[in-house]
Design a protein around this motif. Structure first.
Motif, PDB file in Angstrom:
ATOM      1  N   GLY A 166     -37.372 -32.837  39.550  1.00 12.69           N
ATOM      2  CA  GLY A 166     -36.927 -32.742  40.937  1.00 12.69           C
ATOM      3  C   GLY A 166     -37.291 -31.402  41.552  1.00 12.69           C
ATOM      4  N   LEU A 167     -37.113 -30.324  40.792  1.00 12.97           N
ATOM      5  CA  LEU A 167     -37.479 -28.992  41.280  1.00 12.97           C
ATOM      6  C   LEU A 167     -38.973 -28.902  41.587  1.00 12.97           C
ATOM      7  N   LYS A 173     -43.005 -30.428  48.094  1.00  6.71           N
ATOM      8  CA  LYS A 173     -42.546 -31.104  49.303  1.00  6.71           C
ATOM      9  C   LYS A 173     -42.699 -32.628  49.199  1.00  6.71           C
ATOM     10  N   ASP A 174     -42.707 -33.105  47.992  1.00  3.95           N
ATOM     11  CA  ASP A 174     -42.690 -34.546  47.744  1.00  3.95           C
ATOM     12  C   ASP A 174     -41.217 -34.933  47.605  1.00  3.95           C
ATOM     13  N   ARG A 179     -35.850 -36.453  45.415  1.00  6.71           N
ATOM     14  CA  ARG A 179     -34.545 -37.111  45.533  1.00  6.71           C
ATOM     15  C   ARG A 179     -34.325 -38.103  44.398  1.00  6.71           C
ATOM     16  N   GLU A 180     -35.371 -38.819  44.036  1.00  2.00           N
ATOM     17  CA  GLU A 180     -35.258 -39.800  42.958  1.00  2.00           C
ATOM     18  C   GLU A 180     -34.803 -39.129  41.659  1.00  2.00           C
ATOM     19  N   ALA A 202     -33.770 -28.349  53.057  1.00  3.71           N
ATOM     20  CA  ALA A 202     -34.930 -29.012  53.658  1.00  3.71           C
ATOM     21  C   ALA A 202     -34.536 -30.233  54.477  1.00  3.71           C
ATOM     22  N   GLY A 203     -33.213 -30.511  54.555  1.00  5.22           N
ATOM     23  CA  GLY A 203     -32.743 -31.695  55.286  1.00  5.22           C
ATOM     24  C   GLY A 203     -33.112 -32.987  54.588  1.00  5.22           C
ATOM     25  N   GLN A 204     -33.225 -32.925  53.249  1.00  3.03           N
ATOM     26  CA  GLN A 204     -33.682 -34.074  52.484  1.00  3.03           C
ATOM     27  C   GLN A 204     -32.661 -34.569  51.473  1.00  3.03           C
TER      28      GLN A 204
END
Length: 244
Positions: A166-167, A173-174, A179-180, A202-204
């Motif tokens: 995830g990091l 920026k994928d 998130r997965e 990042a608003g993600q």
């Protein structure tokens, strides 16, 4: 040339292009007695003897060598148990600290020790994670990502691997993949909030159900990066530097 660039160049020379191929002089492991698979209980019967004389706490933490140089003692351990997780991590730290592809006293490059281990035990997820840490430290992010992906395939139940993936995806920026893997890590109780904070910034971020328990510590797992402070597993032993 910056030290990191020198190290990266050394890594590339050692393996031909990231993790693609080991150098021609990087031969395969030949089983010894004692020796074999570090993760196999039967093979570990002689491990205590090897560690007693070549991989003590002082060697593991890079304080000093015992029978030879640090590179010699750690290398001896890996000659017998090529996928010895802690010895591989120590050899990686030794190479990174000295900014060299092949530490003094070692028979092979650090990269070669990892390649030998992978060829010997391809389904060792912890080995893949430690390898990824070394590659990332040398600036080979794509090769590190490849090793982590394989580690996640081999051990989908290990939250640390998903956290590290995830990091790395967040840095690229994928965010969908970030998130997965964040979801998988936190659903399995991973305790560190760094990845969540990065995605939030990042608003993600999308909330995922968190379990009350913390993730079960894994002796050899490594956190590749963490915004607040680098985290290491509780059972991991420290580091070493004066060669004899």
């Amino acid at each position: 040339m910056k030290p990191s660039a020198i190290l990266c160049a050394g890594l590339l020379v050692g393996c031909g292009c990231g993790a693609a191929r080991a150098a021609a002089d990087c031969d395969d492991y030949v089983r010894r007695s004692p020796g074999g698979d570090y993760t196999n209980g039967d093979d570990r019967q002689g491990l205590e003897v090897v560690e007693k004389y070549h991989f003590t706490k002082e060697v593991e933490t890079l304080v000093r060598g015992l029978s030879a140089s640090l590179g010699g003692d750690i290398g001896y351990t890996l000659e017998h148990f090529p996928n010895h997780h802690r010895a591989l991590a120590s050899m990686a730290r030794l190479g990174l600290r000295g900014k060299t592809a092949r530490p003094a006293g070692a028979r092979y490059t650090v990269l070669c020790y990892f390649e030998r281990a992978v060829r010997f035990k391809r389904d060792d997820a912890t080995l893949r994670s430690i390898y990824a840490s070394y590659l990332l430290a040398g600036g080979l992010a794509e090769a590190a990502l490849e090793q982590l992906r394989e580690a996640a395939r081999l051990a989908p139940e290990q939250p640390t691997i998903h956290y590290n993936l995830g990091l790395m995806y967040a840095k690229k920026k994928d965010y969908a993949r970030a998130r997965e893997h964040a979801s998988k890590a936190y659903e399995q109780g991973f305790p560190l909030p760094g990845l969540k904070k990065q995605l939030q910034a990042a608003g993600q971020w999308q909330d995922v159900p968190l379990k009350e328990r913390a993730a079960k510590p894994q002796e050899e797992e490594q956190i590749l990066a963490e915004p607040e402070a680098p985290a290491e597993p509780e059972k991991r032993r420290p580091a070493v530097d004066k060669e004899v």
